[in-house]
Design a protein around this motif. Structure first.
Motif, mmCIF file in Angstrom:
data_model
loop_
_atom_site.group_PDB
_atom_site.id
_atom_site.type_symbol
_atom_site.label_atom_id
_atom_site.label_comp_id
_atom_site.label_asym_id
_atom_site.label_seq_id
_atom_site.Cartn_x
_atom_site.Cartn_y
_atom_site.Cartn_z
ATOM 1 N N LEU A 1 -28.233 1.799 -32.190
ATOM 2 C CA LEU A 1 -28.140 0.355 -32.399
ATOM 3 C C LEU A 1 -27.381 0.132 -33.701
ATOM 4 N N ILE A 2 -26.199 -0.423 -33.550
ATOM 5 C CA ILE A 2 -25.322 -0.575 -34.710
ATOM 6 C C ILE A 2 -25.523 -1.981 -35.267
ATOM 7 N N ILE A 3 -25.866 -2.058 -36.544
ATOM 8 C CA ILE A 3 -26.259 -3.339 -37.121
ATOM 9 C C ILE A 3 -25.232 -3.763 -38.173
ATOM 10 N N ALA A 4 -24.784 -4.993 -38.045
ATOM 11 C CA ALA A 4 -23.858 -5.546 -39.043
ATOM 12 C C ALA A 4 -24.495 -6.809 -39.597
ATOM 13 N N PRO A 5 -24.446 -6.994 -40.895
ATOM 14 C CA PRO A 5 -25.022 -8.223 -41.459
ATOM 15 C C PRO A 5 -24.335 -9.459 -40.883
ATOM 16 N N GLU A 6 -25.109 -10.488 -40.646
ATOM 17 C CA GLU A 6 -24.604 -11.756 -40.100
ATOM 18 C C GLU A 6 -23.398 -12.242 -40.913
ATOM 19 N N GLY A 7 -22.302 -12.566 -40.230
ATOM 20 C CA GLY A 7 -21.155 -13.179 -40.912
ATOM 21 C C GLY A 7 -20.242 -12.223 -41.663
ATOM 22 N N ASP A 8 -20.542 -10.918 -41.631
ATOM 23 C CA ASP A 8 -19.688 -9.954 -42.340
ATOM 24 C C ASP A 8 -18.686 -9.360 -41.358
#
Lengths: 466, 466
Positions: A385-392
């Motif tokens: 599960l690849i997670i990216a901070p919101e809006g980045d």
């Protein structure tokens, strides 16, 4: 499709369908524009139809065809590959209101249910008849049987009991021309003609709209759940334990892996305390009754310990087993609290699980992204599960790079690009790499044969280009 | 096809293929003109090809296409529905010499084998690796895996372990245009694209020629066979025992019925003595290990006794269990000694087994034919065997009437016209009755899409007419 054409389509649908069945307000069409794979492309549909009957589905498909509009079928929209993402001007056809359980035959062990029935509701209903529907995607509380069948959903107990496909005896499907196909049988066996039921299972709504399904059930009784929990100091150790269980010829009723990133997210959310120094958790279940089950659980526990497992524990009572598995089911929603999640679904040979996990760790490092891991490890089916901070946006781009590299590494290890979520849109490139040109040509020939105008969920399930 | 055209076709095949691969002498082409369903129509093929490689299969399909000749693929010719029966001028393409086991992966539990490997040879080979291939058609000693896959063969243990389809992970198939399709995967799960592997399973060579298959295997260990044998004073009593086992939610590893006609034929042949007053035999097997298996066997024995079973006996040692099941496997060849056998293969709901058996008895009486019964009773899959004395054309006509009436009664009870033998030619009328017009149109569309010139085993598997 122009605005005028869209309006004409919506008006035709509203005329033909019951009051309240057609949604065209902006909030509604946006809400139905995509499934749980927001990272995949989607656009605003012309209208949303909430069907409540076979007639509604037939009318929708016919009217859409008259207006040259694609139809995107959908259950609860819990898909993770964009299979239900809309294209501009499409009709999104939701089956979520078709929730009737039409028949349960306890003696013959099958049920006939409408597509919108939730997996858990089916499970509860048939349990009252002493029956069991095994396929248990982690989304079972919120996903529909129709969606499960359209994607050939897997789940936790597949490692022993098979996937959705293995339980579908027949179905009613509406084809691209609006005709109604009654497929399959209710008997235990049957080989009359081609397996058209099986062809539609997993076809992601591209060959027909699944309206109801006939499902094979098992007796509820005869199993005794025993859980074996092992904490491991590293992901690699946990991977080695998985490979050891498989190599010993043990077929557990579940064998799930959860890494520390997931565990911390669940623990923070649920206010649980984790053991010190644990980097990965393996949850195994065996369900053989009596002494055989006890012996098998002992054997799994010993293999966990040999592979470096610390705090290997056992649980027997159903409540206790369920509580342990709750952490697994909560992992995805817990991670979604941290930011948009890009979900992988690769499946590798069981013996390649440790190597694949270590390659994923390397990819996370090199791409500078957070990757949490949950896995149906006993099947070799991993969900990084690849997670990216919101809006980045930069992080989002790095996440996409990591996604593609995981697919490549899975292929290099002899794996398949989607174990249970489906190709949808997210895995079109992976599918193009995996399927041979001849196999792709067969896909196109079958799609053209059954949907010559390409109106049913176009662009999904397989790469249409040459 | 004229004689000149046939000769040109044979000459082209002989030029392209290795020495000895092409047979055109009268005895050979007659020998390969039909499978074990002599009652179905067949004609003399132009040539027989004994392929030994993928290249041979490709060359044969290409050359046949150039000469507009149909290709009839075949394994060992043990089919019972005429699926391998030739039409005039056809090329019969036998895969029987392709007997290599290409790979066994013990850790991942799969094998890759050529189509001509005998079911029993595969079973023996993988057992050396601690693995088990469950599907066990009664013909397992003489039938090929390719034929098993092309017909989606069933068998005795299907009631618990599923049919051939459930074990096919992938295959190599030669399509109508001579292209080579590599389909499927080796991983435990996978949903990349349509299930083309599943579509070809059971398609009776009408969509592609299956050259090799990748088969899922199970661990060999972990089972303990216990047999329960019950003699019953009437077929109806035995049928009631079957329904009782099913209603109790028991899933046995086998539940076979043999009636007195079959028993007498086997006993006469093998010089066995039968108990007095016994009209039907039920053979059940459970394979849960330890106490759970013992308890289940007790439960089955009690249900047999409650249903009127006399001499209900138990066997535990593998040799003893095998000996009991030998009678079942010998039933078909024993009956063939009495005269040509027309084999039925209807499958009814399990609860309808007693009623279907009584209707079969009535049909035998009314049509004045001998009908012996063997059945995979636990699946509701009945094999009424209609016997006509050699050379008695009137009896043969009555047998055909009985055959059709059994199909009708099976349909009336909610059954399917073929449980495991396939449609071939014998069940074309039954399939036409069972499949809806929309389902038939789907069959034709798919056949036309993959074999537009209709060269692969034309006229088999589904009714082509409108």
């Amino acid at each position: 499709m122009t605005r005028t054409e869209s309006s004409a389509l919506a008006a035709a649908l509203q005329t033909a369908l019951p009051d309240g069945a057609v949604l065209i307000d902006e909030a509604a069409v946006e809400r139905y524009a995509h499934d749980d794979a927001e990272w995949a492309d989607y656009a605003t549909p012309a209208a949303v139809v909430l069907a409540t009957s076979l007639d509604d589905v037939v009318a929708t498909v016919r009217i859409a065809a008259e207006h040259d509009a694609p139809v995107v079928p959908r259950g609860a929209g819990t898909g993770l590959s964009g299979g239900a993402n809309a294209m501009a001007g499409a009709v999104v056809l939701s089956l979520e209101r078709m929730t009737r359980i039409l028949e349960v035959d306890a003696a013959e062990r099958y049920a006939v249910v409408e597509a919108g029935v939730l997996n858990d509701d089916l499970r509860r209903h048939v349990a009252e008849h002493g029956l069991w529907y095994p396929p248990d995607p982690a989304s079972q509380a919120i996903s529909t049987i129709g969606g499960n069948v359209a994607t050939n959903a897997g789940g936790l107990c597949c490692v022993k009991y098979g996937v959705t496909r293995d339980y579908v005896l027949g179905m009613t499907a509406v084809l691209a021309d609006g005709s109604v196909a009654r497929l399959g049988r209710t008997t235990a066996k049957g080989v009359t003609g081609y397996d058209l039921t099986g062809l539609l299972v997993g076809s992601e709504g591209t060959l027909g709209i699944i309206v109801d399904v006939t499902l094979k059930l098992r007796p509820l009784a005869g199993r005794e759940d025993r859980a074996i929990v092992g904490w491991f100091p590293s992901l690699a150790d946990a991977g080695n334990a998985v490979a050891a269980v498989s190599a010993a010829g043990i077929v557990p009723a579940a064998l799930e892996l959860i890494d520390s990133t997931c565990l911390r997210a669940v623990a923070d959310w649920q206010e649980w305390t984790l053991p010190e120094g644990a980097d990965a958790l393996l949850l195994a279940k065996v369900d053989e009754p009596g002494g055989a089950g006890e012996a098998l659980a002992d054997q799994v526990a010993a293999l966990f310990e040999d592979a470096g497992g610390t705090q290997v524990e056992r649980a027997f009572a159903a409540d206790e087993v369920d509580r342990l598995f709750l952490a697994r089911r909560l992992a995805y929603p817990a991670l979604e609290r941290l930011g948009p999640v890009l979900t992988e679904d690769v499946c590798v040979p069981r013996g390649a699980v440790p190597e694949m996990l270590s390659r994923i760790e390397r990819i996370a490092e090199e791409a500078d992204v957070v990757i949490a891991n949950i896995a149906h490890a006993g099947d070799g089916n991993l969900h990084p599960l690849i997670i990216a901070p919101e809006g980045d946006d930069a992080a989002k781009a790095r996440a996409k790079t990591a996604f593609d590299r995981i697919v490549d590494e899975c292929r290099a290890l002899g794996g398949t690009v989607t174990g249970e979520h489906g190709v949808g849109i997210l895995k079109l490139a992976g599918a193009a790499a995996e399927l041979s040109p001849v196999a792709l040509a067969m896909h196109r020939a079958i799609k053209d044969a059954l949907d010559p105008r390409g109106l049913l969920n176009p662009g999904k399930a397989f790469p249409a280009g040459t």
